[in-house]
Design an enzyme around this catalytic site. Structure first.
Site, PDB file in Angstrom:
ATOM      1  N   GLU A 120       0.826  -1.227   0.000  1.00 21.96           N
ATOM      2  CA  GLU A 120       0.000   0.000   0.000  1.00 21.96           C
ATOM      3  C   GLU A 120       0.854   1.268   0.000  1.00 21.96           C
ATOM      4  O   GLU A 120       0.597   2.207   0.745  1.00 21.96           O
ATOM      5  CB  GLU A 120      -0.972   0.014   1.185  1.00 21.96           C
ATOM      6  CG  GLU A 120      -2.120  -0.951   1.005  1.00 21.96           C
ATOM      7  CD  GLU A 120      -3.221  -0.823   2.056  1.00 21.96           C
ATOM      8  OE1 GLU A 120      -3.215   0.140   2.824  1.00 21.96           O
ATOM      9  OE2 GLU A 120      -4.073  -1.715   2.089  1.00 21.96           O
TER      10      GLU A 120
HETATM   11  C1  LIG Z   1       3.133  -9.436   0.389  1.00 23.31           C
HETATM   12  C2  LIG Z   1       2.685  -8.421  -0.592  1.00 23.31           C
HETATM   13  C3  LIG Z   1       1.333  -8.235  -0.833  1.00 23.31           C
HETATM   14  C4  LIG Z   1       0.912  -7.338  -1.803  1.00 23.31           C
HETATM   15  N1  LIG Z   1      -0.418  -7.253  -2.124  1.00 23.31           N
HETATM   16  C5  LIG Z   1      -0.774  -6.521  -3.214  1.00 23.31           C
HETATM   17  C6  LIG Z   1      -2.120  -6.581  -3.701  1.00 23.31           C
HETATM   18  O1  LIG Z   1      -2.981  -7.245  -3.141  1.00 23.31           O
HETATM   19  N2  LIG Z   1      -2.418  -5.877  -4.809  1.00 23.31           N
HETATM   20  C7  LIG Z   1      -1.498  -5.116  -5.467  1.00 23.31           C
HETATM   21  O2  LIG Z   1      -1.827  -4.519  -6.467  1.00 23.31           O
HETATM   22  N3  LIG Z   1      -0.228  -5.031  -5.024  1.00 23.31           N
HETATM   23  C8  LIG Z   1       0.155  -5.722  -3.922  1.00 23.31           C
HETATM   24  N4  LIG Z   1       1.453  -5.674  -3.475  1.00 23.31           N
HETATM   25  C9  LIG Z   1       2.407  -4.821  -4.155  1.00 23.31           C
HETATM   26  C10 LIG Z   1       2.922  -3.663  -3.334  1.00 23.31           C
HETATM   27  O3  LIG Z   1       1.976  -2.659  -3.252  1.00 23.31           O
HETATM   28  C11 LIG Z   1       4.235  -3.214  -3.994  1.00 23.31           C
HETATM   29  O4  LIG Z   1       5.189  -4.169  -3.603  1.00 23.31           O
HETATM   30  C12 LIG Z   1       4.646  -1.857  -3.622  1.00 23.31           C
HETATM   31  O5  LIG Z   1       3.829  -0.936  -4.267  1.00 23.31           O
HETATM   32  C13 LIG Z   1       6.096  -1.546  -3.973  1.00 23.31           C
HETATM   33  O6  LIG Z   1       6.438  -1.908  -5.273  1.00 23.31           O
HETATM   34  P1  LIG Z   1       7.750  -2.792  -5.540  1.00 23.31           P
HETATM   35  O7  LIG Z   1       7.722  -3.927  -4.612  1.00 23.31           O
HETATM   36  O8  LIG Z   1       7.828  -3.066  -6.973  1.00 23.31           O
HETATM   37  O9  LIG Z   1       8.948  -1.855  -5.097  1.00 23.31           O
HETATM   38  P2  LIG Z   1       9.669  -0.735  -5.971  1.00 23.31           P
HETATM   39  O10 LIG Z   1       8.659   0.146  -6.588  1.00 23.31           O
HETATM   40  O11 LIG Z   1      10.662  -1.368  -6.847  1.00 23.31           O
HETATM   41  O12 LIG Z   1      10.399   0.117  -4.843  1.00 23.31           O
HETATM   42  C14 LIG Z   1      11.655  -0.263  -4.286  1.00 23.31           C
HETATM   43  C15 LIG Z   1      12.047   0.764  -3.246  1.00 23.31           C
HETATM   44  O13 LIG Z   1      12.182   2.056  -3.857  1.00 23.31           O
HETATM   45  C16 LIG Z   1      11.436   3.012  -3.115  1.00 23.31           C
HETATM   46  N5  LIG Z   1      10.958   4.043  -4.026  1.00 23.31           N
HETATM   47  C17 LIG Z   1      10.347   3.885  -5.220  1.00 23.31           C
HETATM   48  N6  LIG Z   1      10.069   5.086  -5.748  1.00 23.31           N
HETATM   49  C18 LIG Z   1      10.514   6.017  -4.870  1.00 23.31           C
HETATM   50  C19 LIG Z   1      10.526   7.441  -4.833  1.00 23.31           C
HETATM   51  N7  LIG Z   1      10.016   8.181  -5.811  1.00 23.31           N
HETATM   52  N8  LIG Z   1      11.079   8.046  -3.766  1.00 23.31           N
HETATM   53  C20 LIG Z   1      11.604   7.334  -2.756  1.00 23.31           C
HETATM   54  N9  LIG Z   1      11.619   5.995  -2.739  1.00 23.31           N
HETATM   55  C21 LIG Z   1      11.084   5.351  -3.771  1.00 23.31           C
HETATM   56  C22 LIG Z   1      10.302   2.223  -2.492  1.00 23.31           C
HETATM   57  O14 LIG Z   1       9.827   2.886  -1.331  1.00 23.31           O
HETATM   58  C23 LIG Z   1      11.004   0.910  -2.152  1.00 23.31           C
HETATM   59  O15 LIG Z   1      11.655   1.046  -0.929  1.00 23.31           O
HETATM   60  C24 LIG Z   1       1.878  -6.553  -2.492  1.00 23.31           C
HETATM   61  C25 LIG Z   1       3.232  -6.715  -2.212  1.00 23.31           C
HETATM   62  C26 LIG Z   1       3.641  -7.635  -1.286  1.00 23.31           C
HETATM   63  C27 LIG Z   1       5.101  -7.811  -1.051  1.00 23.31           C
END
Ligand SMILES: Cc1cc2nc3c(=O)[nH]c(=O)nc-3n(C[C@H](O)[C@H](O)[C@H](O)COP(=O)(O)OP(=O)(O)OC[C@H]3O[C@@H](n4cnc5c(N)ncnc54)[C@H](O)[C@@H]3O)c2cc1C
Length: 847
Positions: free
Chosen positions: A505
């Site tokens: 989220e």
């Molecule tokens: C267990 C689990 C359940 C989930 N459930 C759902 C679900 O039901 N439905 C759904 O749609 N999604 C779901 N997600 C997805 C979740 O919302 C994403 O993992 C999340 O949005 C982050 O995306 P990412 O993992 O690709 O990280 P990335 O986007 O690759 O981010 C990596 C890091 O970079 C940081 N970052 C990225 N951009 C910036 C910025 N501009 N400034 C500072 N920091 C930044 C992030 O904070 C993070 O620390 C789930 C994820 C997990 C792990």
């Protein structure tokens, strides 16, 4: 000398009067009249030098100009508006929708530099209805009893069927669905309390139940669905015959969710034997909670209409639709394995999935409105599921760790008596109190109709961060017992699960760096959004009038914040207005002070950095930290009142607010320390910290009071962990630990007698078990007392026990024992092989 004193008195009158008017935010016209009268009095009675009087009257003349509204609009505002329009960064629809989601509530007051406390205090304390309370005491309590986290995580990799059935039967998935569709129609507060209770027992259960009750198909349908869609899906979602998931994230689109490439193309296709206009969808999503078992996917994708079948646009943008998982081309079923917490989570794919247009939530006219739907709903949902999960985890951790630290003895005393352990215990209890307060107050506000977008982001970030810190401290206090997983380890799995809440989220680094302040600055500032709206108004006359009003309001606000920040810092806010004259009054005053300082720093940051502030993430994050600290501290004060102002909770309140306001001070200091324009930073420092950084973190003495409160039985300890599942029964560590804590207090006098007897030489055994026997023999304690004491120590031993396993209990796929592998590598025949085979045979025959 007399002349000097008279001049000084006049100076003080002017300076003091000016500060007073600005401090009280007296309007421009009244301030001008007051200044004119004071100047007249000085001209007549002051005996000032004539040239000096000319200068003062000229300055007064300048002060009159802004009062001539028509003139100032033409000569001042208009040219400034032209410059402002050129500077205004362009904003995409996606950004605008995110900015305008939800509404401004208490966060706006904190941003004002002069919070109107009544706006917070007049909210009623959140209450559970009889039905909600009965649900918590009935089905929720029973579900907690059924949950065996070791069995779920280690043995089944899922919740057992009877647990799934129970959840569905008792409509745990339907807390937010109205009764007319068969749901429970609970308040946000009740929803949060249920999740908090479950979270302390099993992260798998709370995540599974949290998702359908937050951002998902039901929530989307309730707000945006057509009547037909609601009637079609909501009864099934309430009854549990439909299992929902919501799929936004994909490989390309993580934090930057709006960049998704999953798409739907409007085209003709076959549906139920007929050719219709529909959408051909292709998607590849990952991390989707409940996807492996879902019957319906809430899907976010970009909608294209190259043949203009539904309108004259080529591209509609992000759209949300409900896709049954039995539609040809949809794949669900495979699972991810998030930190060994086996809630159902996995990828979903769709390949050339053809569906009719009415799968779009809200129907065809909502095509392209998906992003707005999501950010609107997130503006509320983010405040409930994850924060209450973190608060529930904190409650269980406080309850368990407080008791454990009392019954675990090292160096001949409870480890709770060591100051180092006490420091960790204080953080566990204090952070839990902050999380409880934030969840309760914010959920209460949501139930009163607020949609607090910025507080939701604050809660999401801070509760999950505090939850993670609590789980780390809980591990440390439990030592090795927390490290070794097994049925009797009740803390390790929560520690492992804590990064999940951090990531979902809106991952936390992004939430802190971009969302809290980035959204808050524009949204909550009393003048920035009106200025932006006015500048982009197509009716230029109206735009000029509105911009003029906002601009001069803004200037007055900035002057007022300079005066307030300086005066409040100088006086430690001792004279500032508070809503209540209670032992917590100083904390309200400290928040008043930091609100003014924050508003001032914020304005100068926006003024000097403009759009570049968005890229200076750390500056923005630190301002967000100040806003968050004030918001959380306000929640603590309100929660204390909501719970009936219990004196026993005061140490928790004081520790929490002091910690938060100290953090606010340090964040402001770090902001100034790193502000690129050193002149502006120096100027701001004079007004924000004229006496330096004078606010101190909580004292060790205060921390000790918190330790006592959480490691001794009592109402404050119970209240802190109000939702935790503490029933005394086998398999519930919280109940058993509480029993042991109560017994430890009961037997403390007896143990003191034993120690005394040891010192006097009446008994001499080294081990406690032997000492009890000797003491009974020597008449130090009675036989009955000896039996009771032994029984108590048995209970403690059971609680301190750590699981161990036979080597073949590890792993799911059997392999040769280590000595067989070594021998095989050396190509030697091995005798053990036979034994291993024998064992396997024996196992099979047992089955
Ligand atoms: C267990 C689990 C359940 C989930 N459930 C759902 C679900 O039901 N439905 C759904 O749609 N999604 C779901 N997600 C997805 C979740 O919302 C994403 O993992 C999340 O949005 C982050 O995306 P990412 O993992 O690709 O990280 P990335 O986007 O690759 O981010 C990596 C890091 O970079 C940081 N970052 C990225 N951009 C910036 C910025 N501009 N400034 C500072 N920091 C930044 C992030 O904070 C993070 O620390 C789930 C994820 C997990 C792990």
């Amino acid at each position: 000398m007399t002349d000097f004193l008279i001049s000084l008195a006049w100076f003080l009158l002017f300076a003091g009067g000016g500060i007073y008017l600005a401090y009280q935010r007296v309007d421009l016209r009244t301030s001008t009249i007051a200044a004119g009268l004071a100047l007249l009095a000085y001209t007549i009675f002051g005996g000032g030098w004539w040239l000096w009087l000319v200068v003062l009257w000229a300055l007064f003349g300048l002060m009159i100009i802004p009062n001539l509204v028509e003139l100032r609009r033409e000569k001042i505002t208009k040219p400034l508006l032209d410059v402002y329009r050129k500077m205004l960064p362009s904003m995409s629809d996606t950004e605008r929708e995110a900015l305008e989601a939800g509404n401004v509530w208490w966060d706006g007051e904190l941003f004002s530099g002069m919070p109107e406390w009544d706006r917070l205090m007049r909210f009623p304390a959140p209450q559970l209805s009889e039905e909600e309370q009965a649900f918590l005491d009935g089905p929720c309590e029973e579900l907690c009893r059924m949950l065996d986290d070791w069995e779920i995580c280690h043995e089944h990799g899922d919740m057992p069927k009877e647990v799934w059935d129970y959840i569905i039967e008792h409509r745990f998935f339907a807390m937010i669905i109205p009764k007319q569709y068969g749901g429970l129609e609970f308040s946000a507060y009740a929803n949060a309390m249920v999740i908090a209770k479950l979270a302390g027992r099993s992260a798998t259960a709370s995540s599974t139940i949290g998702v359908p009750n937050s951002l998902g198909p039901a929530e989307l349908l309730l707000h945006y669905g057509t009547e037909e869609q609601k009637n079609h899906y909501l009864p099934g979602l309430a009854a549990g015959t439909e299992i929902p998931c919501f799929a936004l994230t994909s490989t390309e689109a993580g934090s930057d969710a709006a960049s998704l490439i999953d798409n739907g193309v409007v085209c003709k296709g076959k549906w139920n034997g007929k050719t219709i206009t529909g959408i051909r969808l292709n998607w590849s999503k990952r991390y989707i909670t409940l996807a492996p078992v879902a019957t319906v996917v809430g899907l976010a994708f970009k909608l294209y209409d190259p043949d203009h079948l539904i309108g004259d646009k080529d591209e509609y943008g992000i759209t949300a639709a409900l896709i049954p998982t039995d539609t040809p081309g949809v794949t669900v079923g495979r699972r991810h394995y998030p930190m060994t917490v086996p809630f159902q989570n996995g990828p979903t794919e769709g390949k050339d999935v053809f569906v009719p247009l009415d799968v779009i939530i809200g129907g065809q006219e909502m095509a392209g409105r998906g992003w707005k739907m999501l950010v609107e709903l997130l503006s509320v949902g983010r405040a409930i599921t994850l924060p209450s999960t973190a608060a529930g985890g904190g409650q269980a951790a406080s309850y368990a760790t407080g008791a454990y630290a009392r019954i675990r003895r090292q160096f001949n005393t409870s480890i709770a008596n060591f100051e180092g352990v006490g420091e960790a215990l204080t953080r566990i209890a204090g952070y839990t109190y902050i999380m409880n307060s934030a969840v309760s107050v914010t959920a209460g506000a949501i139930d009163q109709g607020e949609k607090p977008a910025v507080p939701s982001a604050i809660l999401k970030y801070h509760c999950t961060e505090l939850g993670r810190k609590v789980s780390v401290d809980t591990m440390d206090v439990h030592g090795g017992k927390a490290i070794c997983l097994g049925p009797s380890n009740y803390v390790g799995r929560n520690y492992m699960a804590s990064p999940i809440a951090i990531t979902v989220e809106g991952a936390n680094i992004l939430t802190r760096s971009l969302i809290i302040y980035g959204q808050g600055a524009v949204r909550c500032h009393p003048f920035v959004l009106p200025e932006m709206h006015a500048a982009s108004d197509e009716d230029s006359d109206r735009g000029l009038i509105d911009f003029d009003r906002a601009l001069f309001g803004h200037i007055g606000y900035a002057i007022s914040n300079l005066a307030r920040s300086f005066f409040l810092a100088l006086t430690h806010a001792k004279f500032s207005r508070v809503p209540l004259n209670t032992p917590t009054r100083r904390y309200y005053q400290n928040i008043n002070r930091y609100s003014a300082a924050f508003a001032l720093a914020s304005d100068f940051a926006m003024l000097t950095l403009g759009g570049a502030l968005k890229k200076r993430e750390l500056l923005s994050a630190r301002l967000g930290d100040v806003l968050s600290s004030m918001y959380l501290a306000s929640c603590v004060l309100k929660h204390f009142e909501d719970q009936g102002r219990r004196a026993t909770d005061l140490p928790l309140v004081e520790w929490s607010v002091r910690t938060l306001m100290y953090q606010a001070q340090e964040a402001l200091h770090a902001f100034l320390r790193n502000f690129p324009n050193r002149w502006v930073a120096g100027f701001l420092r004079v007004f924000i910290f004229p006496r330096g950084r004078t606010y101190s973190a909580p004292s060790d003495e205060l921390a000790q009071k918190v330790v006592e409160l959480v490691t001794r039985t009592g109402e404050a300890r119970e209240r802190l962990s109000q939702q935790a599942y503490t029933t005394l029964e086998p398999g519930n560590p919280l109940g058993l630990l509480q029993e042991a804590l109560e017994l430890s207090e009961k037997f403390a006098p007896m143990e003191r007698r034993l120690k005394q007897a040891l010192r006097e030489g009446l008994i001499s055994a080294e081990y406690l078990g032997d000492q009890i026997g000797e003491a009974a023999k020597a008449g130090v304690i009675s036989k009955k007392e000896a039996d009771e004491l032994r029984d108590y120590h048995e209970k403690v031993r059971a609680l301190l026990a750590v699981d161990d396993f036979a080597p073949d209990e590890f792993g799911r796929q059997s392999q040769e024992p280590r000595d067989v592998q070594v021998a095989a590598a050396k190509k030697k025949p091995v005798a053990r092989k036979k034994t291993a085979k024998k064992k396997a045979k024996k196992k099979a025959s047992k089955k």
